[in-house]
Design a protein around this motif. Structure first.
Motif, PDB file in Angstrom:
ATOM      1  N   ALA A 493       0.803  -1.236   0.000  1.00 48.11           N
ATOM      2  CA  ALA A 493       0.000   0.000   0.000  1.00 48.11           C
ATOM      3  C   ALA A 493       0.833   1.282   0.000  1.00 48.11           C
ATOM      4  CB  ALA A 493      -0.979   0.012   1.186  1.00 48.11           C
ATOM      5  N   GLU A 494       2.166   1.167  -0.101  1.00 49.84           N
ATOM      6  CA  GLU A 494       3.040   2.346  -0.168  1.00 49.84           C
ATOM      7  C   GLU A 494       3.494   2.548  -1.613  1.00 49.84           C
ATOM      8  OE1 GLU A 494       4.246   4.570   2.163  1.00 49.84           O
ATOM      9  OE2 GLU A 494       2.790   3.715   3.559  1.00 49.84           O
ATOM     10  N   PRO A 495       3.185   3.712  -2.225  1.00 49.16           N
ATOM     11  CA  PRO A 495       3.641   3.914  -3.604  1.00 49.16           C
ATOM     12  C   PRO A 495       5.176   4.055  -3.664  1.00 49.16           C
ATOM     13  CG  PRO A 495       2.520   5.880  -2.787  1.00 49.16           C
ATOM     14  CD  PRO A 495       2.418   4.846  -1.717  1.00 49.16           C
ATOM     15  N   VAL A 496       5.793   3.398  -4.640  1.00 54.01           N
ATOM     16  CA  VAL A 496       7.242   3.529  -4.854  1.00 54.01           C
ATOM     17  C   VAL A 496       7.401   4.551  -5.981  1.00 54.01           C
ATOM     18  CG1 VAL A 496       9.387   2.325  -5.419  1.00 54.01           C
ATOM     19  CG2 VAL A 496       7.569   1.126  -4.199  1.00 54.01           C
ATOM     20  N   ASP A 497       7.759   5.807  -5.621  1.00 54.41           N
ATOM     21  CA  ASP A 497       7.749   6.896  -6.610  1.00 54.41           C
ATOM     22  C   ASP A 497       8.678   6.621  -7.796  1.00 54.41           C
ATOM     23  OD1 ASP A 497       9.986   7.143  -5.048  1.00 54.41           O
ATOM     24  OD2 ASP A 497       9.814   9.293  -4.703  1.00 54.41           O
ATOM     25  N   ALA A 498       9.766   5.894  -7.569  1.00 55.71           N
ATOM     26  CA  ALA A 498      10.721   5.633  -8.650  1.00 55.71           C
ATOM     27  C   ALA A 498      10.178   4.643  -9.675  1.00 55.71           C
ATOM     28  CB  ALA A 498      12.033   5.109  -8.069  1.00 55.71           C
ATOM     29  N   LEU A 499       9.055   3.954  -9.340  1.00 54.72           N
ATOM     30  CA  LEU A 499       8.470   2.994 -10.289  1.00 54.72           C
ATOM     31  C   LEU A 499       7.234   3.552 -10.993  1.00 54.72           C
ATOM     32  CD1 LEU A 499       8.732  -0.350  -8.265  1.00 54.72           C
ATOM     33  CD2 LEU A 499      10.025   0.274 -10.289  1.00 54.72           C
ATOM     34  N   SER A 500       6.879   4.820 -10.720  1.00 55.44           N
ATOM     35  CA  SER A 500       5.716   5.434 -11.382  1.00 55.44           C
ATOM     36  C   SER A 500       6.027   5.634 -12.868  1.00 55.44           C
ATOM     37  CB  SER A 500       5.407   6.797 -10.764  1.00 55.44           C
ATOM     38  OG  SER A 500       5.117   6.651  -9.405  1.00 55.44           O
ATOM     39  N   LEU A 501       4.991   5.517 -13.689  1.00 58.63           N
ATOM     40  CA  LEU A 501       5.202   5.842 -15.107  1.00 58.63           C
ATOM     41  C   LEU A 501       3.936   6.423 -15.712  1.00 58.63           C
ATOM     42  CD1 LEU A 501       5.223   2.768 -17.446  1.00 58.63           C
ATOM     43  CD2 LEU A 501       4.787   2.458 -15.060  1.00 58.63           C
TER      44      LEU A 501
END
Length: 600
Positions: A493-501
């Protein structure tokens, strides 16, 4: 030397057409190297260049050649250039220092995509182009067919085309004689105030910044005080010389000549590629035109694995930018990865090479995030935002429209692979522009493609479909409106900002599902269950669950009531829940690049 006996030229070609081998043959024929010093790909002196068999950095060498026709000795300055599309800026800078170019075309493979791109660059610089058919000794060579191809697609007169084989040392003398006969001598007025163009530079740990210049007017002598026009900094010339091919000291560099200057410069910001060097006492009134700043097309985050290496990464990027002026960077902070830099590259190979050079040349241990392109966002209040990092995307309610960059892709391929290539381009939301058969066996296909589709895995799939026979060249067209959304990857449930696209809405579900499956393979199992989700806004579009590593707590509990076992399992479940609240999941480096390798 009198300018009329100087010739400055480049070698341009598509990757793997024998350009570096031809440079070796020219060095050998003119006696620049002894037998002991000879080695293959001599000018490709970077370890990476030798490993991959490609030229990454343009290299210069000054050759002495006595012409058979007039018996005069000429000074020939050769600049060996890269052949891959990602290093075209390197090629354009080299061509600005020349009056002529040798166009090398493989007699077996024919005209390829980058051949055309490099010819157009040379024509923009008003260079004299000498076509050369290389590898004519190969059994698969078709000199007449390729000669006709060059005339039809490139538009060059190939009546006197030179037939050569760099490996077998055939036609090397003809090439040297053609350079002297056809390449014009430099226009050089040595009575004017000194003006030299900086077309390359690099940092040396012992000597400071080494500046590679091409003299345009006047003379610069050892001991002179010189001024860098754009930074307005003055230095004394401590050493100067030419690469012949090893550095040899000289006392002056006159107009028309190519050489290096060392002034003991420690602050690398004092030197810029494309700047003009002039005399501090008698400065030139008008600087040289320099180079147009190139805009990076692909962006990725580079972070040190160990946070304490952040300053070392900054110093390394500073030094690398001096050597590779097409690289850009700015500070970036990621919740998942800490402090690092958002770097701009010309393409995927350029990004790969930069990462490897940082790791090898500066002994850094890095994590690189998946590359993205730049998007143009118009907000409802009328402001325009150029978005390089998906994590900086504003809320959907604030966005009026989103535009993505498009490129024109030119593919040169044997006719056997047309079906597979057309399907690949259609899968990538491409629009066909034209298809031309240049021979019975070779075709040129032009497509308009969204650049973010090309960044994903286009090049890898192109090479596998065509077994490596197709070649690709692309140019930026502009921005067009598209239905784009930001997709987040959530781990517990924690977004990983480096994996956003940022992705087209029509592809979000399939790619999200595929990416969640890939993450499940790559993330190591923990002591507790890990939920991997893909989300667009508040909507979860895909989920995978990574099972916990469980200890068999009931092994020691044998016999008796079933409730004894249940009690032990319930206690274990409580412990796992607590562990999940305080535990953190380490995401490996491969996961950040998995975005590229996922098939839709």
């Amino acid at each position: 030397m009198d300018p009329k006996f100087i010739r400055n030229f480049s070698i341009i070609a598509h990757i793997d057409h024998g350009k570096s081998t031809l440079a070796d043959a020219l060095l050998s024929f003119t006696g620049a190297l002894s037998d002991r010093e000879k080695k293959e790909q001599f000018l490709d002196n970077m370890e990476l260049e030798r490993e991959r068999g490609i030229t990454i950095k343009a290299q210069t060498v000054c050759l002495k050649y006595k012409s058979k026709k007039d018996g005069e000795t000429y000074q020939i300055n050769l600049i060996d250039t890269p052949g891959h599309v990602d290093f075209s800026y390197e090629v354009s800078r080299s061509l600005a220092a020349c009056e002529g170019a040798i166009l090398v075309v493989d007699a077996a493979q024919g005209v390829e995509a980058q051949t055309l791109a490099n010819v157009y660059l040379a024509l923009e610089n008003n260079l004299e182009i000498i076509p050369v058919l290389n590898k004519v000794d190969l059994p698969t060579a078709d000199p007449e067919g390729v000669k006709k191809q060059i005339e039809d697609t490139v538009g060059l007169d190939c009546t006197d085309i030179i037939h050569a084989s760099a490996k077998e040392k055939l036609g090397i003398e003809d090439i040297l004689e053609a350079i002297i006969a056809k390449v014009p001598p430099p226009k050089a007025d040595r009575s004017l105030p000194a003006r030299s163009l900086i077309f390359d530079s690099w940092f040396d740990a012992y000597q400071g910044v080494v500046v590679l210049v091409r003299g345009v007017d006047g003379v610069i002598k050892k001991g002179d005080r010189i001024k860098f026009v754009s930074t307005d900094k003055e230095y004394e010339v401590l050493r100067m010389g030419k690469y012949m091919p090893f550095p040899e000291p000289v006392t002056e560099l006159a107009a028309g000549e190519v050489g290096f200057i060392i002034c003991g410069i420690k602050d690398i910001r004092d030197v810029q590629v494309g700047d003009t060097v002039t005399s501090a006492k008698n400065p030139a009134s008008v600087p040289l035109a320099g180079f147009q700043r190139i805009k990076p097309m692909v962006f990725a985050g580079i972070f040190p694995v160990v946070a304490s290496e952040y300053q070392n990464l900054k110093d390394a990027l500073d030094k690398l930018c001096l050597n590779d002026s097409s690289l850009t960077y700015e500070i970036e902070k990621s919740l998942a990865l800490g402090f690092g830099y958002r770097c701009g590259f010309l393409g995927l190979l350029h990004m790969e090479i930069v990462q490897e050079r940082l790791e090898r040349e500066f002994n850094l241990n890095l994590i690189t995030t998946a590359p993205t392109v730049v998007y143009r966002i118009t907000k409802k209040d009328g402001t325009i935002l150029m978005l390089e990092n998906p994590s900086g995307m504003p809320d959907e309610t604030q966005i009026e429209k989103m535009e993505e960059p498009y490129v024109k892709v030119t593919l040169h391929t044997p006719t056997d692979y047309i079906g597979g290539l057309l399907k690949l381009c259609e899968d990538k939301r491409g629009i066909q522009i034209k298809m031309d058969y240049i021979t019975e066996k070779k075709v040129i296909i032009e497509y308009k493609l969204p650049m973010n589709e090309m960044v994903m895995d286009f090049y890898d799939r192109l090479k596998s479909i065509t077994k490596g026979y197709a070649s690709l060249e692309y140019e930026f067209l502009g921005f067009e409106e598209a239905d784009l959304v930001k997709m987040d990857i959530l781990i517990n449930a924690e977004p990983v900002d480096a994996l956003s696209l940022i992705i087209h809405r029509s592809k979000a579900t399939t790619r999200g599902r595929a990416l969640a499956e890939k993450m499940k393979e790559l993330i190591p199992r923990q002591q507790y269950q890990v939920a991997i989700q893909a989300a667009v806004g508040a909507k979860i579009i895909a989920r995978e669950t990574l099972g916990a590593i469980r200890k068999d707590v009931t092994a020691k509990c044998y016999g008796g009531d079933i409730s004894r076992k249940r009690k032990l399992l319930e206690r274990q479940k409580e412990g796992k829940k607590r562990m999940k609240q305080i535990g953190s999941v380490d995401v490996p480096q491969e996961a950040f690049l998995a975005i590229l390798k996922v098939e839709d």
